[in-house]
Design a protein around this motif. Structure first.
Motif, PDB file in Angstrom:
ATOM      1  N   GLY A   1      -2.827  -6.129  -0.828  1.00  0.00           N
ATOM      2  CA  GLY A   1      -1.820  -4.887  -0.520  1.00  0.00           C
ATOM      3  C   GLY A   1      -1.287  -4.626   0.972  1.00  0.00           C
ATOM      4  N   PRO A   2      -2.451  -4.584   1.927  1.00  0.00           N
ATOM      5  CA  PRO A   2      -1.960  -4.492   3.117  1.00  0.00           C
ATOM      6  C   PRO A   2      -1.224  -5.437   4.089  1.00  0.00           C
TER       7      PRO A   2
ATOM      8  N   CYS B   1       0.747  -1.233   0.128  1.00  0.00           N
ATOM      9  CA  CYS B   1      -0.051  -0.200  -0.124  1.00  0.00           C
ATOM     10  C   CYS B   1       0.924   1.295   0.065  1.00  0.00           C
TER      11      CYS B   1
ATOM     12  N   CYS C   1      -9.027   3.109  -3.972  1.00  0.00           N
ATOM     13  CA  CYS C   1      -8.515   1.855  -3.684  1.00  0.00           C
ATOM     14  C   CYS C   1      -9.459   0.938  -3.772  1.00  0.00           C
ATOM     15  N   LEU C   2      -8.788  -0.202  -4.198  1.00  0.00           N
ATOM     16  CA  LEU C   2      -9.635  -1.220  -4.456  1.00  0.00           C
ATOM     17  C   LEU C   2     -10.402  -1.990  -3.510  1.00  0.00           C
ATOM     18  N   LEU C   3     -10.018  -2.051  -2.227  1.00  0.00           N
ATOM     19  CA  LEU C   3     -10.819  -2.507  -1.027  1.00  0.00           C
ATOM     20  C   LEU C   3     -11.794  -1.689  -0.957  1.00  0.00           C
TER      21      LEU C   3
ATOM     22  N   ARG D   1      -2.948   4.832  -2.656  1.00  0.00           N
ATOM     23  CA  ARG D   1      -2.877   4.766  -1.269  1.00  0.00           C
ATOM     24  C   ARG D   1      -3.963   5.953  -0.456  1.00  0.00           C
TER      25      ARG D   1
ATOM     26  N   CYS E   1       1.680   2.335  -3.466  1.00  0.00           N
ATOM     27  CA  CYS E   1       0.346   2.212  -4.306  1.00  0.00           C
ATOM     28  C   CYS E   1      -0.074   3.596  -4.692  1.00  0.00           C
TER      29      CYS E   1
ATOM     30  N   CYS F   1      -8.087  -6.850  -2.356  1.00  0.00           N
ATOM     31  CA  CYS F   1      -6.684  -6.487  -2.710  1.00  0.00           C
ATOM     32  C   CYS F   1      -5.618  -6.736  -1.656  1.00  0.00           C
TER      33      CYS F   1
HETATM   34  S1  SF4 Z   1      -5.412  -2.096  -0.639  1.00  0.00           S
HETATM   35 FE1  SF4 Z   1      -4.825  -2.259  -2.814  1.00  0.00          FE
HETATM   36  S2  SF4 Z   1      -5.648  -0.386  -3.956  1.00  0.00           S
HETATM   37 FE2  SF4 Z   1      -5.736  -0.095  -1.841  1.00  0.00          FE
HETATM   38  S3  SF4 Z   1      -4.082   1.156  -1.232  1.00  0.00           S
HETATM   39 FE3  SF4 Z   1      -3.445  -0.967  -0.817  1.00  0.00          FE
HETATM   40  S4  SF4 Z   1      -2.491  -1.844  -2.328  1.00  0.00           S
HETATM   41 FE4  SF4 Z   1      -3.515   0.190  -3.055  1.00  0.00          FE
END
Ligand code: SF4
Ligand code: SF4
Length: 325
Positions: free
Chosen positions: A241-242, A200, A231-233, A206, A203, A239
């Motif tokens: 990412g976190p 994230c 953010c895709l979440l 973010r 990203c 996602c």
């Molecule tokens: S959850 Fe995915 S889309 Fe959202 S900031 Fe993190 S990496 Fe990016």
């Protein structure tokens, strides 16, 4: 002229993408070839196992091994390369965490063989012929590698010095790693050679990531018109990412696809799938058991979603009752 450092590449249970990523260095590969002597690379050069066996122990500076370990041959080869190498690098998600081949740990070996050689819709095998590790006829003997019951990560089989994460690792990671090793700037043993921060943080979306999430349903990318800025979440897409280490430049997210976690966890996370699962479950927008179950039921293939690359190396490792041979 002093001899160049020797480097070996080898593949185990993998798709070939990691080998492709080395070739994808394009003109960068010339720099690698100039700096090192590639002494073993079965996918590209005609060296045999006997050539490696003939080398002095420790004479290879670094062996970069991709793929998980499933067969007796893979185990023998990585033990041989370990003996011949000063450093062994787990190259890519399958060697690092088990990868996609590690998802096979949900099934037992006999179930897999039965499906592949009898039940798969494209199979014609009326005689129920299965590959045999040893076959003798007319005084001639043919052998095949045996299949272990479990898929294992490289470090579950031999000691590993460094990890290059990713499916596959990016060319930049590979070049940086080789550059550091050749310059004698190697980090401490056991290091994952990518930033120890969550994806994230690198990203581009973010700033739109909320601190509190409330999922009323989970979506797959083809079910929504994905907003390329948010953010895709927040859009109901899982996602990872976190819970995933950065270093890829958020490649998938930039392509409007959720991160599926191929760089594995940061050093502060013990089990990537469990970490992400617990944060998702605590963000479900329901309080009644039935409503919670209905929302969680919208997650397709939970093992493939949360442990897509990491099942073999996770705390779960395999379906209960399928002990290693
Ligand atoms: S959850 Fe995915 S889309 Fe959202 S900031 Fe993190 S990496 Fe990016
Ligand atoms: S965004 Fe996630 S899945 Fe895609 S390359 Fe990066 S770490 Fe791997």
């Amino acid at each position: 002229m002093p001899a160049k450092p020797k480097v070996a590449f080898y593949w185990c249970a993998s798709c070939g993408g990691c080998e492709e990523s080395v070739v994808d260095l394009a003109e960068g590969i010339l720099g690698v070839v100039e700096a090192v002597d590639i002494v073993f690379w079965p996918v590209a050069m005609d060296f045999k196992r006997a050539d490696v066996e003939a080398m002095a122990d420790g004479s290879i500076l670094a062996s970069l091994v991709n793929g998980a370990i499933r067969s007796t041959e893979q185990e023998e080869m990585v033990r041989l390369l370990r003996r011949k190498s000063q450093l062994v690098i787990a190259y890519g998600a399958c060697a690092h965490l088990g990868g996609i081949p590690g998802l096979a740990n949900q099934f037992d070996r006999e179930q897999i063989l039965k499906y592949v050689y009898e039940e798969s819709p494209s199979v014609q095998n009326a005689a129920r012929t299965y590959p045999q590790p040893r076959f003798a006829e007319d005084g001639r003997v043919a052998t095949l590698p045996g299949l272990w019951k479990l898929v294992r990560t490289l470090d579950q089989v031999i000691p590993v010095d460094y990890y290059l994460p990713g499916c596959p690792p990016t060319g930049k990671l590979l070049q940086d790693a080789l550059g550091a090793l050749l310059a004698g700037n190697a980090p401490p043993k056991g290091t994952v050679l990518a930033p120890d921060t969550a994806l994230c943080e690198e990203c581009p979306r973010r700033d739109t990531k909320p601190t509190d999430l409330a999922f009323s349903a989970f979506k797959r990318p083809h079910q929504v018109m994905v907003d390329p800025e948010k953010c895709l979440l927040t859009q109901g897409l899982l996602c990872l990412g976190p819970a995933t280490r950065g270093g890829c430049g958020a490649l998938c997210v930039k392509g409007n696809m959720p991160c599926s976690g191929c760089f594995g966890p940061t050093s502060r996370i013990k089990d990537q799938g469990a970490k992400f699962l617990s944060s998702v479950c605590s963000s479900v927008a329901a309080t009644e058991e039935k409503a919670i179950d209905d929302i969680l039921a919208t997650i397709p293939d939970p093992v493939g979603t949360f442990y897509r690359y990491g099942l073999a190396g996770s705390l779960l490792r395999a379906r209960v009752g399928k002990a290693a041979e």
